[in-house]
Design an enzyme around this catalytic site. Structure first.
Site, short mmCIF file in Angstrom:
data_model
loop_
_atom_site.label_atom_id
_atom_site.label_comp_id
_atom_site.label_asym_id
_atom_site.label_seq_id
_atom_site.Cartn_x
_atom_site.Cartn_y
_atom_site.Cartn_z
N LYS A 1 0.85 -1.21 0.00
CA LYS A 1 0.00 0.00 0.00
C LYS A 1 0.88 1.25 0.00
O LYS A 1 0.69 2.16 -0.82
CB LYS A 1 -0.88 0.00 1.24
CG LYS A 1 -1.53 1.33 1.58
CD LYS A 1 -2.44 1.28 2.78
CE LYS A 1 -1.76 1.45 4.08
NZ LYS A 1 -1.43 2.84 4.46
N ASN A 2 1.85 1.30 0.92
CA ASN A 2 2.62 2.53 1.09
C ASN A 2 3.62 2.79 -0.02
O ASN A 2 4.15 3.89 -0.12
CB ASN A 2 3.29 2.55 2.47
CG ASN A 2 2.25 2.67 3.57
OD1 ASN A 2 1.07 2.95 3.29
ND2 ASN A 2 2.65 2.43 4.79
N CYS A 16 -5.43 12.33 12.89
CA CYS A 16 -5.96 10.99 12.60
C CYS A 16 -6.27 10.36 13.96
O CYS A 16 -6.25 11.03 14.98
CB CYS A 16 -4.92 10.17 11.82
SG CYS A 16 -3.59 9.62 12.85
N ARG A 64 -1.04 14.94 12.78
CA ARG A 64 -0.06 14.41 11.83
C ARG A 64 0.47 15.63 11.05
O ARG A 64 -0.04 15.98 10.02
CB ARG A 64 -0.73 13.41 10.90
CG ARG A 64 -1.34 12.20 11.60
CD ARG A 64 -0.29 11.19 12.05
NE ARG A 64 0.46 10.63 10.94
CZ ARG A 64 0.02 9.62 10.18
NH1 ARG A 64 -1.19 9.14 10.39
NH2 ARG A 64 0.75 9.13 9.22
N ASP A 116 4.54 0.60 12.23
CA ASP A 116 3.32 -0.03 11.68
C ASP A 116 3.16 -1.48 12.13
O ASP A 116 2.15 -2.10 11.83
CB ASP A 116 3.33 0.02 10.14
CG ASP A 116 3.14 1.42 9.64
OD1 ASP A 116 3.33 1.66 8.44
OD2 ASP A 116 2.83 2.31 10.46
N ARG A 157 -8.56 -0.77 4.49
CA ARG A 157 -7.71 0.28 3.90
C ARG A 157 -6.37 -0.30 3.49
O ARG A 157 -5.78 0.13 2.51
CB ARG A 157 -7.46 1.41 4.91
CG ARG A 157 -8.64 2.25 5.24
CD ARG A 157 -8.24 3.46 6.04
NE ARG A 157 -7.23 4.27 5.33
CZ ARG A 157 -6.78 5.44 5.78
NH1 ARG A 157 -7.21 5.94 6.93
NH2 ARG A 157 -5.90 6.12 5.08
C1 EPZ Z 1 4.15 6.92 6.47
O1 EPZ Z 1 3.37 7.95 7.04
C2 EPZ Z 1 3.22 5.71 6.34
N1 EPZ Z 1 2.10 6.05 5.45
C3 EPZ Z 1 2.69 5.33 7.72
O2 EPZ Z 1 1.93 4.12 7.55
C4 EPZ Z 1 3.86 5.03 8.65
O3 EPZ Z 1 3.36 4.77 9.94
C5 EPZ Z 1 4.83 6.23 8.69
O4 EPZ Z 1 5.24 6.57 7.34
C6 EPZ Z 1 6.08 5.93 9.51
O5 EPZ Z 1 6.75 4.83 8.94
C7 EPZ Z 1 2.30 5.99 4.12
O6 EPZ Z 1 3.38 5.69 3.64
C8 EPZ Z 1 1.09 6.31 3.27
P1 EPZ Z 1 6.29 10.18 8.52
P2 EPZ Z 1 3.96 9.46 7.07
O7 EPZ Z 1 6.23 11.46 7.79
O8 EPZ Z 1 4.74 9.73 5.84
C9 EPZ Z 1 6.66 13.42 11.94
C10 EPZ Z 1 0.10 2.69 7.76
O9 EPZ Z 1 -0.32 2.14 8.78
N2 EPZ Z 1 6.43 14.41 10.87
O10 EPZ Z 1 7.43 9.25 8.24
O11 EPZ Z 1 2.84 10.37 7.39
C11 EPZ Z 1 5.45 12.57 12.18
O12 EPZ Z 1 4.56 13.23 13.07
C12 EPZ Z 1 0.53 4.14 7.81
O13 EPZ Z 1 0.27 2.13 6.64
C13 EPZ Z 1 6.48 15.77 11.19
O14 EPZ Z 1 6.71 16.14 12.35
O15 EPZ Z 1 4.93 9.39 8.32
C14 EPZ Z 1 6.05 11.33 12.79
O16 EPZ Z 1 6.29 11.56 14.16
C15 EPZ Z 1 0.16 4.78 9.15
N3 EPZ Z 1 6.27 16.67 10.21
C16 EPZ Z 1 7.37 11.20 12.06
O17 EPZ Z 1 7.64 12.47 11.50
C17 EPZ Z 1 6.03 16.29 8.91
O18 EPZ Z 1 5.86 17.17 8.04
C18 EPZ Z 1 7.34 10.18 10.93
O19 EPZ Z 1 6.23 10.48 10.09
C19 EPZ Z 1 5.97 14.91 8.61
C20 EPZ Z 1 6.18 14.00 9.61
#
Ligand code: EPZ
Length: 420
Positions: free
Chosen positions: A22-23, A116, A121, A304, A396
């Site tokens: 998916k991701n 969420c 987020r 995850d 999803r």
């Molecule tokens: C991706 O989300 C995945 N989603 C998530 O999977 C996964 O949990 C996550 O990466 C971490 O591996 C998809 O790929 C569609 P991040 P993403 O930006 O990109 C902080 C699932 O279950 N952050 O790597 O949104 C954030 O709050 C989903 O399949 C900021 O502070 O995650 C977090 O603490 C859920 N500012 C950390 O970085 C930003 O602008 C990592 O988030 C962006 C992120």
């Protein structure tokens, strides 16, 4: 709203084939915005999120069609540069259209995702990155409104690695003027596949699979075919399903290298793991050992898989401590697991799991994708009947999970219901 009805106590055995990730696909699909023409995506999973992304791209004027597990996109008819709130709220990955729209059309209007199930987020890394690439970005009425005549290469360093922001910035930078350096980039396999896909389209990205990406902007890109990598989180979820039920299972069509952290924790818990090329066999121990862990960015233990690991540790002989260092409040599954008789305490981003749980079936509520997986895993071992409500969450990110579990011997049925 569908629910799952599970009769616990069955040991799982047999083989299960893993679907496309998916991701990975949620990043690959918007990349088609970057070049006019027809794209073919193979090995696509049949998931709600893929359909949501398809609808978003169609609303923007792209042609999208799905036949079997192949997805076709025609990006030559884009006529709208906007991702509306209704979409982004439903699926945060919609923000992936921001970078490609800015790169190709110099404008984008993308809703802020809001929060969420497990809290805010933020998308500040995405916004700051686009600004550093020279875009003019303002927030108006809950939307990111961005404009750029032509993006310019720059240096971007992320405070912490971000999967989404790395993907978004990479897709913006491939058509920028000059070179963009991204430090502390995410190295998740899904992001690496996006980078390889962009290079197949004619981009010049170096350092793939490392924290240091170097992206040399080019004038234009062309469509290219791609087959989605297998979903390492689906694979991990089924391995835990085998272990929690005391069964012996084999997962096929996976990439064992993407699961090293999980496999090592499963072995520490006493499982016997056998790895062949694209197959992993797991033999459960008679008694599961408690194994504490802290989630981390790839190649660390994935956040995850945190909810699924907590479910497994409910059965271990002793206490384990699970810390989520990525999302500090991703524990909505814990109160529901405790309703099944688990004994878990959460303090900030740490869950203390007192194992030896003799779980008893009950009605439980899904709140988000991986929490749902954790409740299903617990239902597989809870005595009697467990009802997992609102399984649209699980749909999803897992393709026909109940059918795959049934094939492994689980007693799980999907029931249509009016219950909320
Ligand atoms: C991706 O989300 C995945 N989603 C998530 O999977 C996964 O949990 C996550 O990466 C971490 O591996 C998809 O790929 C569609 P991040 P993403 O930006 O990109 C902080 C699932 O279950 N952050 O790597 O949104 C954030 O709050 C989903 O399949 C900021 O502070 O995650 C977090 O603490 C859920 N500012 C950390 O970085 C930003 O602008 C990592 O988030 C962006 C992120």
């Amino acid at each position: 709203m569908d629910k799952f009805v599970i009769q616990g106590g069955k040991k799982l055995s047999g083989e299960v084939s893993i679907s496309g990730a998916k991701n990975a696909l949620l990043a690959l699909m918007p990349a088609s915005i970057l070049a006019p023409g027809e794209f073919i995506f193979d090995n696509i999973p049949d998931l709600r999120d893929v359909r949501t992304m398809s609808r978003l791209l169609e609303m923007m004027g792209l042609g999208v069609s799905i036949q079997e597990n192949r997805l076709y996109i025609d990006s030559s008819t884009i006529n709208k540069f906007e991702a509306p709130y209704e979409h982004v709220k439903k699926m945060r990955a919609s923000i992936y259209v921001l970078g490609p729209l800015l790169a190709r059309y110099g404008e984008a209007r993308v809703s802020l995702p809001g929060g969420c199930a497990w809290g805010p987020r933020p998308v500040n890394f995405h916004i700051e990155g686009m600004k550093k690439l020279g875009a003019d970005v303002v927030i108006e009425h809950g939307y990111i409104v961005a404009k750029a005549a032509r993006l310019k290469g720059t240096h971007i360093t992320f405070d912490t690695p971000s999967v989404g922001a790395t993907g978004n910035i990479m897709m913006a930078a491939v058509l920028a003027e000059g070179i963009t350096y991204i430090e502390n980039a995410a190295m998740e396999p899904e992001i690496n596949q996006l980078a390889h896909f962009l290079n197949k389209m004619g981009a010049k990205i170096h350092g793939i699979g490392t924290k240091h990406l170097e992206i040399e902007g080019v004038q234009n890109l062309n469509p290219a075919p791609i087959a989605t990598i297998p979903d390492r989180i689906e694979a991990g979820t089924f391995l835990v399903a085998g272990a929690i039920t005391g069964g012996n299972i084999t997962i096929t069509n996976c990439i064992p290298d993407h699961l090293r952290a999980l496999l090592s924790k499963l072995e520490q818990a006493g499982c016997i793991i056998k790895v062949e090329r694209s197959r992993i066999t797991l033999e459960s121990p008679h008694t599961l050992q408690p194994v504490s862990l802290t989630t981390d960015v790839y190649p660390g233990f994935p956040t995850d898989m945190q909810a699924q690991w907590i479910a497994l540790m409910c059965k271990a002989k002793g206490t384990s401590v699970i810390t989520d260092s990525i999302f500090t409040d991703r524990f909505k599954h814990v109160p529901e697991l405790n309703r099944l008789g688990a004994r878990i305490e959460v303090e900030e981003n740490v869950a203390i799991v007192h194992g030896n749980g003799n779980l008893k079936g009950a009605k439980v509520m899904s709140t988000d994708l991986r929490a749902s997986a954790s409740l299903i895993l617990a239902g597989l071992i809870a005595e009697g009947e467990t009802e997992v409500l609102r399984v649209y969450h699980i749909d999803r990110g897992y393709e026909s999970i109940e059918k795959k579990l049934q094939k492994l011997g689980a007693d799980v049925r999907r029931i249509k219901t009016e219950e909320f």
